[in-house]
Design a protein around this motif. Sequence first.
Motif, mmCIF file in Angstrom:
data_model
loop_
_atom_site.group_PDB
_atom_site.id
_atom_site.type_symbol
_atom_site.label_atom_id
_atom_site.label_comp_id
_atom_site.label_asym_id
_atom_site.label_seq_id
_atom_site.Cartn_x
_atom_site.Cartn_y
_atom_site.Cartn_z
ATOM 1 N N LEU A 307 -26.749 0.272 -6.541
ATOM 2 C CA LEU A 307 -25.801 -0.299 -7.578
ATOM 3 C C LEU A 307 -24.213 0.438 -7.282
ATOM 4 C CD1 LEU A 307 -24.668 -1.896 -10.013
ATOM 5 C CD2 LEU A 307 -25.738 -0.222 -11.619
ATOM 6 N N TYR A 310 -22.758 -0.324 -4.130
ATOM 7 C CA TYR A 310 -22.231 -1.705 -4.137
ATOM 8 C C TYR A 310 -20.835 -1.785 -4.823
ATOM 9 C CZ TYR A 310 -26.273 -3.713 -1.980
ATOM 10 O OH TYR A 310 -27.501 -3.824 -1.160
ATOM 11 N N LYS A 311 -20.781 -1.237 -5.975
ATOM 12 C CA LYS A 311 -19.629 -1.226 -7.009
ATOM 13 C C LYS A 311 -18.532 -0.656 -6.264
ATOM 14 C CE LYS A 311 -19.466 -3.028 -10.327
ATOM 15 N NZ LYS A 311 -19.033 -4.457 -10.502
ATOM 16 N N LEU A 315 -20.652 -5.458 -1.141
ATOM 17 C CA LEU A 315 -21.840 -6.144 -0.926
ATOM 18 C C LEU A 315 -21.881 -6.149 0.856
ATOM 19 C CD1 LEU A 315 -22.267 -8.682 -3.340
ATOM 20 C CD2 LEU A 315 -23.371 -6.587 -3.341
ATOM 21 N N SER A 422 -19.958 -11.679 -11.298
ATOM 22 C CA SER A 422 -19.988 -10.348 -10.658
ATOM 23 C C SER A 422 -21.414 -9.724 -10.782
ATOM 24 C CB SER A 422 -18.813 -9.366 -11.214
ATOM 25 O OG SER A 422 -19.064 -9.219 -12.499
ATOM 26 N N CYS A 426 -24.207 -8.966 -7.767
ATOM 27 C CA CYS A 426 -24.603 -7.613 -7.589
ATOM 28 C C CYS A 426 -26.104 -7.652 -7.393
ATOM 29 C CB CYS A 426 -24.265 -6.572 -8.792
ATOM 30 S SG CYS A 426 -24.572 -4.972 -8.667
#
Length: 447
Positions: A307, A310-311, A315, A422, A426
């Motif tokens: 997480l 990715y943030k 991705l 979003s 995710c």
Amino acid sequence: MKKVITYGTFDLLHYGHIKLLERAKALGDYLIVGITSDSYDRYRGKLNVHDTLIERIENVKKTGLADEILVEEYEGQKIDDITRLGVDIYAIGSDWRGKFDYLSDYCEVVYLERTKGISSTALRAQEHDFIKFGIVGTGRIANRFIPESKYVSGLSAEFVMDIDEASAKAFADRHQLTTYTTDYDKLLELSDAVYIATPHQFHYEYVKRALLAKKHVLCEKPITLELAQAKELFELANKQGVILMEGLKTLHCPGFKRLISLAKSGRIGDIKCVDAAFTKLVPAGCRELTDKFAGGSVTELATYPALAIYKLLGLDYSDVRFTSFVKDDSVDLFTKIDLYYPNAAASAKVGIGAKTEGSLVITGTRGYIYVPAPWWKTEYFEMRFEDTSSTRKFFYEFVGDGLRYELQTFINQVAKKCNDESFTNCSLGLIKLIEEYRKGEHTTFIS
């Protein structure tokens, strides 16, 4: 004259509040009602309070039950009020049983039985949506949900379902829920939304049935173990006009959101690497160690460091490599995940049978950000530079177990009647990573 005092937020004043005030009033001759201020609610982690303090005071006044109303503004005020006002009895709902025993040094403490069931008529008369939750599963995480839900206005955990009737009954009794059942269809009939906290392999079926019944769904991570199934469920949620959200509590906590914003602001330059770890040693016999289909460190923990990656980096990684420690044909006890991007790299370490420092480090061309363990409950981090005098320290609150933050987001999504794209993307990215690992490709095994 016997004085009784009780405290609460009294947001969206409803039948349960009124019954509690009536019972408190019956204990003595004079009832004092303490209503929490907005600032104190924020301090103790109470989220989504709809009514203003003035509105809440006026609503309690209208009941005609309070002889005196005061505002609770700070921690420790209860003792000050009890001694200053000469209070004989402190009364509070039984769902807080034991929490206020310390006040028995100053007055009698009485826990009043909770009114099971909320008057939705009274609530909707105030033109607010009030979501009745059904809980699916009775394990460790499900037990965390109930106390956390008390800090979020606009919802009530009312029902529980488990395939084991004894477990369902014990859970309902422990948390004073109105109904327990082994029948999932019955739970769906009663609920506006469901919280699914079963083992991973059962998520798909429970989520799909809830969506088909047009119920909102908050599901523990991962929603599924297969990307195609997850895509199907999110598409179904949009088609049915309901909310489907994965329980990624870190994503919604204030400190983590601020961390991501600062890291991407350019203050540490271009992000070139992200290193994140989350490991915990679980006792022998736990499902995480014994379930060869859905257990192991990647399925249990990879969503956390992935997480953060990715943030920060997106991705669209170009390559992935896994290195796993597996002993005696067991589940993966520790896995290092290396992700490669066109202009950056990342590593994630997860483990249930090996331990490492659980930090998060974000490397930039001008400086870096260090977040100590447990970074997934982001309360503190440092922005560090070559010139150490430029170091900046940031502090944020992470209250309770953190589920209240994802619940607040979920309630807001329901109010907007729209799934946040979003969040969906995710979740799909996290499931894709888990699926890639489970296929056994790009993996080196060590023993």
